[in-house]
Design a protein around this motif. Structure first.
Motif, PDB file in Angstrom:
ATOM      1  N   ALA A   1       9.067   0.551   5.018  1.00  0.00           N
ATOM      2  CA  ALA A   1       9.894   0.250   3.717  1.00  0.00           C
ATOM      3  C   ALA A   1       9.222  -0.922   2.789  1.00  0.00           C
ATOM      4  O   ALA A   1       9.086  -0.614   1.637  1.00  0.00           O
ATOM      5  N   HIS A   2       8.887  -1.871   3.365  1.00  0.00           N
ATOM      6  CA  HIS A   2       8.543  -3.167   2.948  1.00  0.00           C
ATOM      7  C   HIS A   2       6.965  -2.612   2.125  1.00  0.00           C
ATOM      8  O   HIS A   2       6.764  -3.087   1.117  1.00  0.00           O
ATOM      9  N   ILE A   3       6.076  -1.995   2.728  1.00  0.00           N
ATOM     10  CA  ILE A   3       4.937  -1.385   2.287  1.00  0.00           C
ATOM     11  C   ILE A   3       5.232  -0.591   1.016  1.00  0.00           C
ATOM     12  O   ILE A   3       4.460  -0.623   0.159  1.00  0.00           O
ATOM     13  N   ILE A   4       5.882   0.259   1.221  1.00  0.00           N
ATOM     14  CA  ILE A   4       6.232   1.263   0.126  1.00  0.00           C
ATOM     15  C   ILE A   4       6.734   0.622  -1.213  1.00  0.00           C
ATOM     16  O   ILE A   4       6.395   0.740  -2.200  1.00  0.00           O
ATOM     17  N   ASP A   5       7.431  -0.514  -0.956  1.00  0.00           N
ATOM     18  CA  ASP A   5       8.177  -1.210  -2.289  1.00  0.00           C
ATOM     19  C   ASP A   5       7.001  -2.068  -2.674  1.00  0.00           C
ATOM     20  O   ASP A   5       6.901  -2.058  -4.069  1.00  0.00           O
ATOM     21  N   ALA A   6       5.899  -2.537  -1.937  1.00  0.00           N
ATOM     22  CA  ALA A   6       4.815  -3.275  -2.464  1.00  0.00           C
ATOM     23  C   ALA A   6       3.918  -2.578  -3.065  1.00  0.00           C
ATOM     24  O   ALA A   6       3.326  -2.898  -4.289  1.00  0.00           O
ATOM     25  N   TYR A   7       3.560  -1.282  -2.778  1.00  0.00           N
ATOM     26  CA  TYR A   7       2.548  -0.434  -3.234  1.00  0.00           C
ATOM     27  C   TYR A   7       3.143   0.281  -4.547  1.00  0.00           C
ATOM     28  O   TYR A   7       2.638   0.562  -5.758  1.00  0.00           O
ATOM     29  N   ARG A   8       4.707   0.414  -4.779  1.00  0.00           N
ATOM     30  CA  ARG A   8       5.120   0.710  -5.995  1.00  0.00           C
ATOM     31  C   ARG A   8       4.919  -0.335  -6.959  1.00  0.00           C
ATOM     32  O   ARG A   8       4.682   0.164  -8.166  1.00  0.00           O
ATOM     33  N   LEU A   9       4.944  -1.384  -6.774  1.00  0.00           N
ATOM     34  CA  LEU A   9       4.749  -2.637  -7.606  1.00  0.00           C
ATOM     35  C   LEU A   9       3.151  -2.549  -7.913  1.00  0.00           C
ATOM     36  O   LEU A   9       2.915  -2.693  -9.153  1.00  0.00           O
ATOM     37  N   GLY A  10       2.405  -2.328  -7.094  1.00  0.00           N
ATOM     38  CA  GLY A  10       1.052  -2.047  -7.413  1.00  0.00           C
ATOM     39  C   GLY A  10       0.583  -0.902  -8.510  1.00  0.00           C
ATOM     40  O   GLY A  10       0.001  -0.948  -9.198  1.00  0.00           O
TER      41      GLY A  10
END
Length: 311
Positions: free
Chosen positions: A167-176
């Motif tokens: 979930a943390h990776i998904i959040d970060a990649y949405r920001l990217g």
């Protein structure tokens, strides 16, 4: 009957012979001074070498290396360390690619923190560093007309459940994705096999993250070398996540050298990729099996052999 000598006939015969000889001589001279230009043999797929791969033929200068790649028929270049190069070198690379009608492949986004403390943690400081680097990558991409950037999420966070890390990776990649999508750029996440501490190791993980982010700016970099090591069954696994694969990288296993030096049937894999209609880049992210000019020529020959699936 006597053979009467005819001076006029002899003159005409000798003149014709001299003219023909002059034509042949002129042609030979022209051929020596105007050699047939080298026409590179075209490949079926868009293979992209990297700097240093042909240093023995082309020398150390980056532009000379790009020119040599073009002369050999390679239509693209990838450069993992592009963001760390000077702006002057970035501009020289971009101009050389444009001159040779070549495409820029991936370069790596490096947020500046090491993999041991990465996006799996969910910490705001790492997400902020990642987004900052994504914004820098947009400016670099403009200089060289790039469209793809490699990203890796880092190591496992052993103190958190796996689903929270995802979930943390998904959040970060949405920001990217928010950074890249307006520019038509795509970050491609790469499952790796370098060590067992890395979070992203399998194509199905990357596929799930792509589906969760749901942006054209987040796709998969399918590195055949890493995936052969981590999961094998290459063609069926590529098929399963094909709609999310935007970039492919190459390397035989074991050894991570050019096709034909290991166990992977690259001619068959390339044939399948071509039949899927893939028009993206296949990055040559591997070393040379042999040193010197002979090793570089052997690498070029290996690609023509693996690419010779169409008669």
């Amino acid at each position: 009957m006597k053979n009467h000598h005819n001076p006029r006939r002899t003159f005409l015969k000798n003149a014709a012979l001299g003219s023909a000889l002059a034509t042949l001589t002129s042609g030979a001279s022209f051929a020596r001074t105007n050699p047939t230009p080298h026409v590179p043999q075209k490949f079926n797929l868009n293979y992209a070498p990297h700097f240093g791969m042909f240093r023995n033929h082309a020398g150390d200068d980056l532009v000379d290396q790009i020119n040599f790649m073009a002369e050999q028929g390679f239509p693209a270049l990838e450069d993992n360390g592009l963001m760390k190069r000077s702006v002057e070198d970035q501009k020289r690379i971009g101009a050389a690619l444009e001159k040779n009608d070549m495409t820029m492949g991936v370069f790596v986004i490096d947020p500046g923190f090491n993999w041991e403390v990465a996006l799996t943690t969910g910490k705001e400081e790492y997400k902020e560093a990642f987004v900052k680097e994504c914004k820098k990558a947009v400016e670099v991409a403009k200089i060289v007309n790039a469209k793809w950037m490699t990203v890796v999420p880092g190591y496992f966070e052993r103190n958190l459940p796996l689903d929270q890390q995802t979930a943390h990776i998904i959040d970060a990649y949405r920001l990217g994705a928010d950074v890249f999508e307006p520019h038509g750029l795509t970050m491609v996440m790469e499952p790796l096999s370098d060590n067992p501490h890395l979070y992203l190791r399998h194509s199905n993980q990357a596929y799930m993250i792509c589906k969760a982010v749901a942006s054209p700016a987040v796709k998969i970099l399918y590195d055949i070398y890493h995936m052969q090591r981590n999961e094998g069954n290459l063609i069926p696994n590529m098929e399963l996540c094909w709609e999310e694969i935007a970039y492919i990288q190459i390397g035989d296993n074991p050894g991570r050298k050019e096709p034909g030096t290991g166990e992977i049937n690259y001619q068959n894999v390339f044939k399948w990729i071509h039949e899927k209609g893939f028009t993206g880049i296949c990055g040559m992210e591997h070393g040379n099996a042999h040193s010197g000019k002979a090793g570089e020529q052997a690498l070029i020959d290996a690609y023509h052999q693996a690419d010779s699936f169409i008669s």
